[in-house]
Structures are given as structure tokens and as C-alpha cells.
Design a protein around this motif. Structure first.
Motif, PDB file in Angstrom:
ATOM      1  N   LYS A 238      19.617 -68.412 -66.153  1.00  0.00           N
ATOM      2  CA  LYS A 238      20.622 -68.999 -65.256  1.00  0.00           C
ATOM      3  C   LYS A 238      21.858 -68.101 -65.179  1.00  0.00           C
ATOM      4  N   ALA A 239      22.263 -67.552 -66.331  1.00  0.00           N
ATOM      5  CA  ALA A 239      23.434 -66.679 -66.369  1.00  0.00           C
ATOM      6  C   ALA A 239      23.199 -65.413 -65.558  1.00  0.00           C
ATOM      7  N   LYS A 240      21.996 -64.872 -65.619  1.00  0.00           N
ATOM      8  CA  LYS A 240      21.668 -63.682 -64.844  1.00  0.00           C
ATOM      9  C   LYS A 240      21.765 -63.955 -63.348  1.00  0.00           C
ATOM     10  N   GLY A 241      21.444 -65.192 -62.958  1.00  0.00           N
ATOM     11  CA  GLY A 241      21.542 -65.556 -61.546  1.00  0.00           C
ATOM     12  C   GLY A 241      22.971 -65.636 -61.065  1.00  0.00           C
ATOM     13  N   ASP A 244      27.420 -63.003 -63.745  1.00  0.00           N
ATOM     14  CA  ASP A 244      28.677 -62.969 -64.513  1.00  0.00           C
ATOM     15  C   ASP A 244      28.388 -62.254 -65.837  1.00  0.00           C
ATOM     16  N   ALA A 245      28.970 -61.080 -66.011  1.00  0.00           N
ATOM     17  CA  ALA A 245      28.670 -60.254 -67.187  1.00  0.00           C
ATOM     18  C   ALA A 245      29.024 -60.965 -68.485  1.00  0.00           C
ATOM     19  N   ALA A 246      30.140 -61.673 -68.521  1.00  0.00           N
ATOM     20  CA  ALA A 246      30.566 -62.364 -69.740  1.00  0.00           C
ATOM     21  C   ALA A 246      29.574 -63.466 -70.106  1.00  0.00           C
ATOM     22  N   ASN A 247      29.155 -64.244 -69.081  1.00  0.00           N
ATOM     23  CA  ASN A 247      28.185 -65.320 -69.330  1.00  0.00           C
ATOM     24  C   ASN A 247      26.844 -64.754 -69.783  1.00  0.00           C
ATOM     25  N   ALA A 251      25.052 -65.515 -73.301  1.00  0.00           N
ATOM     26  CA  ALA A 251      23.704 -66.097 -73.292  1.00  0.00           C
ATOM     27  C   ALA A 251      22.726 -65.226 -74.073  1.00  0.00           C
ATOM     28  N   GLU A 252      22.887 -63.914 -73.995  1.00  0.00           N
ATOM     29  CA  GLU A 252      22.021 -62.995 -74.756  1.00  0.00           C
ATOM     30  C   GLU A 252      22.244 -63.158 -76.258  1.00  0.00           C
ATOM     31  N   ARG A 253      23.510 -63.326 -76.654  1.00  0.00           N
ATOM     32  CA  ARG A 253      23.804 -63.528 -78.079  1.00  0.00           C
ATOM     33  C   ARG A 253      23.220 -64.847 -78.573  1.00  0.00           C
ATOM     34  N   THR A 254      23.347 -65.866 -77.740  1.00  0.00           N
ATOM     35  CA  THR A 254      22.813 -67.183 -78.110  1.00  0.00           C
ATOM     36  C   THR A 254      21.289 -67.121 -78.258  1.00  0.00           C
ATOM     37  N   LEU A 255      20.634 -66.408 -77.340  1.00  0.00           N
ATOM     38  CA  LEU A 255      19.178 -66.282 -77.412  1.00  0.00           C
ATOM     39  C   LEU A 255      18.758 -65.504 -78.652  1.00  0.00           C
TER      40      LEU A 255
END
Length: 354
Positions: A238-241, A244-247, A251-255
Motif C-alpha cells: 500500500k505504501a509503495k502505491g 511516499d518515500a518515508a512511508n 513499512a520496509e522496517r516494519t516488514l
């Protein structure tokens, strides 16, 4: 445990080795000012695991060239009967596991040696097969040397047969070593899971039941972790869609955290499952008496049953040094089962009530 003796050397004003015995109830220090009463009380505080020596304040000025050796304070403590029993059980567990680990290290080395020899023999046989193919091509070209080539082929064949026999012998040698390793691994698992000295059907069954409960909880945790990883993966998409680089970075860190959590629980789950299988196998063998070699290993380990001494000695040595357990002339890192029984030392200053 009760502190009964303190031996100090190279600490503040205590240059020479000085031993002070403590009474069961009250110990009174009498002396003129600046003769070390306060320094002795401060020395007691270093029995607290979180209180290392400070080089500026605690090192005797005549020993400042030897901060790795001084100060040195030895504390002698007397455990009560319940504490002795607890220490004996923990020492027994520690030494049994240590003995099993030493045996396994030797067996692993032998296993590695045999496997290396097998690999060398397999490589040699492959090389001979390759050279045989080259010899066959040369034979078609050099018909005049047919007799000589035939003799060479016979020598090669004999050499190959000898290598094949040696390879089979090494493979046969490896199998019993692997069986002994399996027995020692199972025995180590059993003694590491038992609290106390007795290794009986009841104590092992209780340990197996505890493992079963932990495994059930681990399965629940794994399910939740996988759900969390799936949710984190969807959040990343969803963030990639949103572009938004920050999001995306968050999201990558959370994953990654979710993935690491799944990996950790999977590893723990596999360890618990392996341990449970080993304990269940032990119960089966112990009941049927079907594997004498394994039961002999269990007997060997259960014969290790050290007793807690009447006194326990811990020592702190050198600036920044940790508390260590003193056993004879040797020291070892302070075990948790001893650290938990140490008295907490706290110094209160006198209060002027006038």
C-alpha cells in the motif's frame, strides 16, 4: 547466603592482604579515623554484581601499575540447607551438560575427520574414472602398445578396487559414530531439561509435558507472527502505491521486524520440537530397556552429582572486573544460580538526629 568472611588486597587503603570475619548477628568495627573502616564498608558493596571497581577511587596507589590484578576482594559466603540443595542441583545440571558437550565435541571431530576422508576417496575415484576415459581414447590411437596398455589397465583396476573398498570401510565407520552422536545428543537434552539430580521416568515425563506446553504456546505465537508479517507485507504494498518515500521506508522496517520475529519463533519452535522428540524417545527406551548403549550414557551422566560445599567463594579482581565463582584455584564466570542467592549490600550513612 550469609557473608562470613571478606579478604581484601590492593583496595584503597588495604595494600596488604587483610581478612575480616563477620559475626552471625553483629560485627563492630573499631578504629581511629583514617584506618580503613569506611573503606572496608565500601569493599562490601562490590559484592553487588553491578558494582565493579573504579580505577580512580578503588585502586590502591601502590598498585596503580597493575589495574588488571588489583584490587582483589574475595567474599566467603555460607548457604543454608535449601540454598545448598539448589546449588547442588544447578551444579549437577551444569557439569552433566558440560561432560556431554565434551564428549560430543570429540565425536564431532571424529565425524568431520571421517567425512573428510570419504570426500578425498570419492574425489580420487572420480579422478581415476576420468583418467580411464582418457586412456581409452589413447588406446584407439596407439594399437601397437596394446599389451602395455592392458597391463596398465589392470593396475588401474586394482587401484580403483582398493580405493572402493577403503571408501566402503570409511562409510561403514561413519555410521556407528553418527549413532553414538545421536545418543549423546538425546542424553544431553534429557539432563539439561531436568531440575535436580534425579533422572527418572517421572522427572523426564514432567519435563516433556513442560516442553509440550511451551511448544503449544510457540505454535500460537508463530501463527500471530505470520499474521503480523502478512499485514506488514500488505502495508508495504500500500505504501509503495502512495509513492511516499518515508512511508515506504517505515513499512520496509516494519516488514523486516515482522520477518525477523517469524524466523526467531520458527527457530525456537524447531528447537522445542526436537527436544520433545528426544525426551519422548528417552522415555520409550527407558521403559523398554531396548538400547543398552544409550542407557549406559544416561548412567554415566547421572553418576555426576557434585555437592554444594559448606561455603561458597566469589571474587572480584581488577579494575572493571566482574564477580567470578572461585572453585579451588580456578575461577569461572559467576553462574546465575549463584548470583541470585548473593546478599544485597547497601551502606547507610549515620543520621544526626539532634
Amino acid at each position: 547466603m550469609r557473608l562470613i568472611k571478606v579478604t581484601i588486597k590492593g583496595y584503597r587503603s588495604f595494600k596488604a592482604e587483610t581478612s575480616i570475619y563477620l559475626d552471625d548477628r553483629i560485627t563492630v568495627l573499631l578504629g581511629a579515623n583514617d584506618h580503613g573502616k569506611t573503606n572496608f564498608l565500601s569493599a562490601l558493596e562490590h559484592l553487588n554484581p553491578e558494582k565493579p571497581f573504579d580505577g580512580e577511587r578503588d585502586l590502591n596507589w601502590d598498585e596503580d601499575a597493575y589495574p588488571d590484578q588489583f584490587p582483589i576482594i574475595k567474599y566467603t559466603l555460607k548457604p543454608d540447607d535449601d540454598e545448598k540443595e539448589a546449588i547442588s542441583g544447578a551444579l549437577t545440571n551444569k557439569e552433566r551438560v558440560g561432560h556431554a558437550d565434551a564428549q560430543l565435541d570429540t565425536l564431532y571431530e571424529r565425524q568431520a575427520e571421517i567425512e573428510a576422508e570419504i570426500q578425498e576417496l570419492e574425489a580420487a575415484l572420480k579422478e581415476k574414472e576420468s583418467s580411464e576415459g582418457n586412456s581409452a581414447e589413447q588406446q584407439e590411437v596407439q594399437e601397437s602398445d596394446q599389451t602395455q596398455q592392458h597391463e596398465g589397465d589392470q593396475q588401474t583396476s586394482a587401484s580403483e578396487t582398493e580405493a572402493s573398498k577403503l571408501l566402503k570401510a570409511k562409510e561403514a565407520e561413519l555410521s556407528p559414530v553418527e549413532e553414538v552422536i545421536d545418543n549423546w545428543q538425546r542424553a544431553r537434552e534429557v539432563v539439561s531439561r531436568i531440575e535436580g539430580n534425579e533422572v527418572s521416568q517421572e522427572t523426564v515425563a514432567a519435563a516433556a509435558a513442560t516442553l509440550k506446553r511451551r511448544l503449544a504456546q510457540s505454535d500460537v505465537d508463530l501463527k500471530k507472527a505470520n499474521e503480523g508479517k502478512s499485514a506488514a507485507s500488505k502495508s508495504l504494498e500500500k505504501a509503495k502505491g502512495s509513492d511516499d518515500a518515508a512511508n515506504i521506508s517505515q513499512a520496509e522496517r516494519t516488514l523486516k521486524q515482522a520477518s525477523d520475529n517469524v524466523s526467531r519463533i520458527l527457530s525456537e519452535n524447531a528447537m522445542l520440537r526436537r527436544a520433545q522428540l528426544r525426551l519422548e524417545k528417552h522415555l520409550e527406551i527407558a521403559k523398554s530397556k531396548s538400547d543398552k548403549a544409550y542407557l549406559n550414557i544416561i548412567d554415566q551422566l547421572t553418576s555426576i552429582s557434585p555437592k554444594c560445599p559448606d561455603t561458597v567463594e566469589v571474587v572480584r579482581k581488577g579494575v572493571g572486573g566482574d564477580l567470578e565463582l572461585l572453585r579451588g584455584a580456578d575461577t569461572e564466570p559467576l553462574p546465575g544460580f549463584v548470583a541470585r542467592l548473593l546478599p544485597k549490600v547497601q551502606i547507610f550513612s549515620s543520621v544526626d538526629m539532634t
